[in-house]
Design a protein around this motif. Structure first.
Motif, short mmCIF file in Angstrom:
data_model
loop_
_atom_site.label_atom_id
_atom_site.label_comp_id
_atom_site.label_asym_id
_atom_site.label_seq_id
_atom_site.Cartn_x
_atom_site.Cartn_y
_atom_site.Cartn_z
N SER A 136 0.82 -1.21 0.00
CA SER A 136 0.00 0.00 0.00
C SER A 136 0.86 1.27 0.00
O SER A 136 0.34 2.37 -0.09
CB SER A 136 -0.91 0.01 1.23
OG SER A 136 -0.12 0.00 2.42
N TYR A 137 2.17 1.12 0.07
CA TYR A 137 3.07 2.26 0.20
C TYR A 137 3.10 3.14 -1.05
O TYR A 137 2.98 2.67 -2.18
CB TYR A 137 4.49 1.77 0.48
CG TYR A 137 4.91 1.86 1.92
CD1 TYR A 137 3.99 1.83 2.96
CD2 TYR A 137 6.25 1.98 2.26
CE1 TYR A 137 4.39 1.91 4.28
CE2 TYR A 137 6.66 2.06 3.58
CZ TYR A 137 5.73 2.02 4.58
OH TYR A 137 6.13 2.12 5.88
N THR A 138 3.33 4.43 -0.79
CA THR A 138 3.60 5.39 -1.84
C THR A 138 5.12 5.57 -1.93
O THR A 138 5.86 5.06 -1.09
CB THR A 138 2.97 6.75 -1.54
OG1 THR A 138 3.60 7.30 -0.37
CG2 THR A 138 1.46 6.63 -1.33
N PHE A 139 5.56 6.36 -2.90
CA PHE A 139 6.99 6.65 -3.00
C PHE A 139 7.46 7.50 -1.83
O PHE A 139 8.63 7.41 -1.43
CB PHE A 139 7.31 7.32 -4.34
CG PHE A 139 7.50 6.33 -5.45
CD1 PHE A 139 8.75 5.87 -5.79
CD2 PHE A 139 6.40 5.84 -6.14
CE1 PHE A 139 8.94 4.95 -6.81
CE2 PHE A 139 6.57 4.91 -7.17
CZ PHE A 139 7.83 4.46 -7.50
N TRP A 140 6.59 8.33 -1.26
CA TRP A 140 6.98 9.07 -0.04
C TRP A 140 7.27 8.08 1.09
O TRP A 140 8.27 8.19 1.78
CB TRP A 140 5.90 10.06 0.38
CG TRP A 140 6.21 10.65 1.72
CD1 TRP A 140 5.73 10.23 2.94
CD2 TRP A 140 7.12 11.71 2.01
NE1 TRP A 140 6.28 10.97 3.96
CE2 TRP A 140 7.13 11.89 3.41
CE3 TRP A 140 7.93 12.53 1.23
CZ2 TRP A 140 7.92 12.86 4.04
CZ3 TRP A 140 8.70 13.50 1.85
CH2 TRP A 140 8.70 13.65 3.24
N ASP A 141 6.38 7.11 1.26
CA ASP A 141 6.56 6.11 2.31
C ASP A 141 7.86 5.34 2.09
O ASP A 141 8.61 5.08 3.04
CB ASP A 141 5.38 5.13 2.33
CG ASP A 141 4.03 5.81 2.56
OD1 ASP A 141 3.98 6.85 3.24
OD2 ASP A 141 3.03 5.29 2.04
N LEU A 142 8.14 4.98 0.83
CA LEU A 142 9.39 4.26 0.53
C LEU A 142 10.59 5.15 0.81
O LEU A 142 11.60 4.67 1.34
CB LEU A 142 9.40 3.80 -0.93
CG LEU A 142 10.64 3.03 -1.37
CD1 LEU A 142 10.84 1.76 -0.55
CD2 LEU A 142 10.57 2.72 -2.87
N HIS A 143 10.49 6.43 0.49
CA HIS A 143 11.58 7.37 0.80
C HIS A 143 11.91 7.33 2.29
O HIS A 143 13.08 7.23 2.67
CB HIS A 143 11.18 8.78 0.37
CG HIS A 143 11.88 9.87 1.13
ND1 HIS A 143 13.22 10.16 0.98
CD2 HIS A 143 11.41 10.72 2.08
CE1 HIS A 143 13.55 11.15 1.80
NE2 HIS A 143 12.47 11.51 2.47
N VAL A 144 10.89 7.39 3.14
CA VAL A 144 11.12 7.38 4.59
C VAL A 144 11.75 6.06 5.01
O VAL A 144 12.71 6.04 5.79
CB VAL A 144 9.79 7.63 5.35
CG1 VAL A 144 9.98 7.44 6.85
CG2 VAL A 144 9.27 9.04 5.06
#
Length: 196
Positions: free
Chosen positions: A23-31
């Motif tokens: 369910s992750y976005t690229f922002w979530d992956l960045h973190v």
């Protein structure tokens, strides 16, 4: 989603394997990447993702007035871009130092019951200190730390002790995936974009 992340242009290789929810976005992956690698999220970042099988890439990250072509990371879901095992992207962090990471989707698996995600399942070598100048300056940093007779040694030790990341003592070979603590991406977003 299981990813392998390799920091380019650094020898020996600095790498991590992480698992994140689909369910992750690229922002979530960045973190998650920041936390797994050991970066402090002080600088801008950008993902370069291939469009299908073409060589053209899409930029995903934090849009600004100079780059209107950047897709906001919090609006781009990973599953829309990482559609098959083996798919890759580049993650660029700190444009001044030029840290480039190769990201590859290694697998998509069912999470074990009760398993907390994200998690770091492997890796090697410590993350370079923030603001150390990029891959080639990092190589010099390690050489000077290993040789107390150089003029730079004492200054580097003081810099590492006083650095906000508190990097002293610095052991470039030390990494323990069990010690990685992941921040909440929503809380990081609120801190990053809070009104002053």
């Amino acid at each position: 989603m299981q990813f392998r992340v390799v920091l380019r242009n650094v020898v020996p290789e600095i790498w991590r394997t992480i698992e994140v929810p689909d369910s992750y976005t690229f922002w979530d992956l960045h973190v998650a990447l920041q936390d797994a690698m050991g970066w402090l999220d002080y600088h801008l970042h950008l993902f370069h993702v291939r469009q299908g099988r073409s060589r053209a890439t899409i930029a995903i990250g934090i849009p600004d007035e100079f780059r209107e072509d950047i897709i906001p990371g919090w609006e781009a879901k990973l599953t829309d871009w990482f559609k098959e095992v083996g798919a890759t992207a580049e993650y660029e962090y700190d444009f001044g130092d030029g840290w480039e990471h190769e990201i590859q989707l290694m697998g998509i698996v069912l999470a074990e019951p009760g398993q907390q995600l994200p998690r770091c399942t492997g890796g090697a070598m410590a993350c370079p200190p923030e603001d150390c100048g990029g891959p080639y300056a990092y190589e010099d940093l390690i050489a000077n730390l290993d040789d107390p007779s150089t003029e730079e040694h004492k200054g580097l030790v003081e810099w590492l002790k006083d650095h906000p990341g508190k990097y002293w003592p610095f052991d470039p070979e030390k990494f323990d995936p069990g010690q990685v603590a992941f921040d909440d991406p929503d809380m990081r977003f609120k801190r990053a974009f809070a009104e002053p």
